[in-house]
Design a protein around this motif. Structure first.
Motif, PDB file in Angstrom:
ATOM      1  N   ARG A 173     -64.077  47.382 -10.124  1.00  0.00           N
ATOM      2  CA  ARG A 173     -65.264  47.623 -10.952  1.00  0.00           C
ATOM      3  C   ARG A 173     -66.400  46.647 -10.669  1.00  0.00           C
ATOM      4  NH1 ARG A 173     -64.530  46.536 -15.990  1.00  0.00           N
ATOM      5  NH2 ARG A 173     -62.491  45.575 -15.830  1.00  0.00           N
ATOM      6  N   ASP A 174     -66.093  45.546 -10.010  1.00  0.00           N
ATOM      7  CA  ASP A 174     -67.133  44.580  -9.659  1.00  0.00           C
ATOM      8  C   ASP A 174     -67.844  44.917  -8.354  1.00  0.00           C
ATOM      9  OD1 ASP A 174     -66.962  42.912 -11.902  1.00  0.00           O
ATOM     10  OD2 ASP A 174     -65.213  41.869 -11.085  1.00  0.00           O
ATOM     11  N   ALA A 175     -67.456  46.000  -7.671  1.00  0.00           N
ATOM     12  CA  ALA A 175     -68.205  46.485  -6.505  1.00  0.00           C
ATOM     13  C   ALA A 175     -69.356  47.332  -7.029  1.00  0.00           C
ATOM     14  CB  ALA A 175     -67.304  47.282  -5.572  1.00  0.00           C
ATOM     15  N   ALA A 176     -70.288  46.652  -7.681  1.00  0.00           N
ATOM     16  CA  ALA A 176     -71.308  47.305  -8.492  1.00  0.00           C
ATOM     17  C   ALA A 176     -72.685  46.721  -8.196  1.00  0.00           C
ATOM     18  CB  ALA A 176     -70.973  47.116  -9.973  1.00  0.00           C
ATOM     19  N   PRO A 177     -73.740  47.418  -8.611  1.00  0.00           N
ATOM     20  CA  PRO A 177     -75.086  46.891  -8.388  1.00  0.00           C
ATOM     21  C   PRO A 177     -75.250  45.489  -8.970  1.00  0.00           C
ATOM     22  CG  PRO A 177     -75.204  49.183  -9.070  1.00  0.00           C
ATOM     23  CD  PRO A 177     -73.773  48.766  -9.220  1.00  0.00           C
ATOM     24  N   GLY A 178     -75.930  44.640  -8.213  1.00  0.00           N
ATOM     25  CA  GLY A 178     -76.154  43.273  -8.639  1.00  0.00           C
ATOM     26  C   GLY A 178     -75.170  42.275  -8.085  1.00  0.00           C
ATOM     27  N   ASN A 179     -74.064  42.753  -7.509  1.00  0.00           N
ATOM     28  CA  ASN A 179     -73.055  41.876  -6.926  1.00  0.00           C
ATOM     29  C   ASN A 179     -73.068  41.993  -5.408  1.00  0.00           C
ATOM     30  OD1 ASN A 179     -72.361  41.331  -9.553  1.00  0.00           O
ATOM     31  ND2 ASN A 179     -70.595  42.697  -9.569  1.00  0.00           N
ATOM     32  N   ARG A 180     -72.519  40.982  -4.742  1.00  0.00           N
ATOM     33  CA  ARG A 180     -72.432  40.973  -3.287  1.00  0.00           C
ATOM     34  C   ARG A 180     -70.971  40.914  -2.881  1.00  0.00           C
ATOM     35  NH1 ARG A 180     -74.970  36.996   1.384  1.00  0.00           N
ATOM     36  NH2 ARG A 180     -73.426  35.503   0.647  1.00  0.00           N
ATOM     37  N   VAL A 181     -70.555  41.844  -2.021  1.00  0.00           N
ATOM     38  CA  VAL A 181     -69.171  41.931  -1.553  1.00  0.00           C
ATOM     39  C   VAL A 181     -69.106  41.409  -0.129  1.00  0.00           C
ATOM     40  CG1 VAL A 181     -67.232  43.477  -1.101  1.00  0.00           C
ATOM     41  CG2 VAL A 181     -68.750  43.922  -3.048  1.00  0.00           C
ATOM     42  N   LEU A 182     -68.145  40.525   0.137  1.00  0.00           N
ATOM     43  CA  LEU A 182     -67.967  39.954   1.463  1.00  0.00           C
ATOM     44  C   LEU A 182     -66.666  40.452   2.068  1.00  0.00           C
ATOM     45  CD1 LEU A 182     -68.987  36.332   0.487  1.00  0.00           C
ATOM     46  CD2 LEU A 182     -70.299  37.806   1.996  1.00  0.00           C
TER      47      LEU A 182
END
Length: 312
Positions: A173-182
């Motif tokens: 659920r944190d793969a969401a707008p405003g976050n950055r995934v590495l």
């Protein structure tokens, strides 16, 4: 703006031999139009999750959970990190959930026979940013990307049950707008894929499907040269999260926590002793159980999270 249209976002594997559908520069915004996890099959309560009726379910594994890609990022190479910034997700007019016999942990329930005796599809109306669960219950739409990743090192992995350090069907659920995934990069250009947007989901995705929907995802990809993480990492505005998937759940939790410790030690100057003690004493340290559905080969997905205010 470059875009992968929905009619091309119908791949069911992450394959390093696929020809790129897009080539982008680092930081260049682009869009992917995604299908829902059922590739458009579920439109009304009459569309049941009966395998014999579903296109692509005569194959093993079934063709479900379509993705768009790959996207080739200029300058990305093995040993780098790919930084994915999701800028906006515009969901479709409705979402769905489907349950039934042998689907999910209660698909053979004798306590509640209605869960295992027949197939049920629920359609949720989207209106003004709100998901209507039924006539009494509604909540704000909180969209995220369920499946995203780069081409694995050597394998070809399906978008339905593929998971690894390269990403996959993790339903975070944190793969969401405003976050950055590495994510770690294994091939020239990174070869990025994305699909499987959810309008909302609680912890674990207990039934095996959540509020599945179509979407338009606007995002950009950047490169962190020579700094490949061991597994997926997520940078939120106020916290960092280290992710891992494994069975049993305790292995996913332990590994995510040690990945978080490694991040604290490598990037934030913690000693191993300080990092070890922090994850056991900090009252704001959290374990997120993102996906824990008993379906096929899927592992359980956990994230170890600590607020940035403790990072110094």
């Amino acid at each position: 703006m470059q875009r992968i249209p929905r009619d091309l976002a119908r791949k069911y594997a992450l394959d390093w031999e696929d020809e790129p559908l897009l080539r982008v520069r680092p930081g260049e915004p682009f869009e992917i139009e995604t299908w829902d996890a059922g590739t458009g099959y579920f439109k009304s309560p009459a569309d049941k999750a009966i395998p014999a009726r579903r296109p692509g379910f005569d194959r093993s594994p079934p063709q479900a959970n379509p993705i768009g890609g790959p996207v080739y990022v200029e300058g990305a190479g093995r040993g780098d990190a790919l930084a994915i910034t999701i800028e906006e997700i515009v969901v479709g007019d409705y979402s769905w959930i489907a349950i039934g016999p042998k689907r999910g942990p209660l698909g053979e329930s004798t306590r509640w026979p209605e869960l295992s005796a027949d197939y049920t599809t629920r359609i949720f109306r989207h209106e003004n940013g709100v998901l209507h669960f039924n006539d009494r219950i509604a909540w704000p739409i909180t969209p995220f990307v369920g499946t995203l990743g780069v081409a694995p090192d050597r394998e070809v992995c399906t978008s339905l049950d593929g998971q690894g350090e390269w990403g996959g069907n993790l339903d975070i659920r944190d793969a969401a707008p405003g976050n950055r995934v590495l994510l770690p990069v294994f091939h020239p250009g990174a070869l990025f894929y994305l699909g499987d947007v959810h309008a909302s989901q609680g912890d674990t995705e207990f039934t095996g499907t959540a509020a599945e929907t179509t979407a338009v995802v606007r995002l950009r990809l950047d490169i962190v040269k020579g700094k490949r993480p061991p597994w997926m990492r997520i940078e939120k505005p106020d916290a960092i999260v280290a992710v891992h998937a494994a069975r049993p759940l305790e292995l996913a939790v332990e590994t995510a926590t040690t990945h978080l410790m490694d991040w604290l030690i490598t990037d934030y100057g913690f000693t191993p002793t300080d990092a070890y003690c922090l994850v056991s004493t900090c009252p704001d340290f959290r374990i997120n159980v993102y996906q824990m559905c008993k379906i096929g080969k899927l592992s359980f997905v956990a994230g170890a999270e600590v607020p940035k205010k403790y990072l110094g």
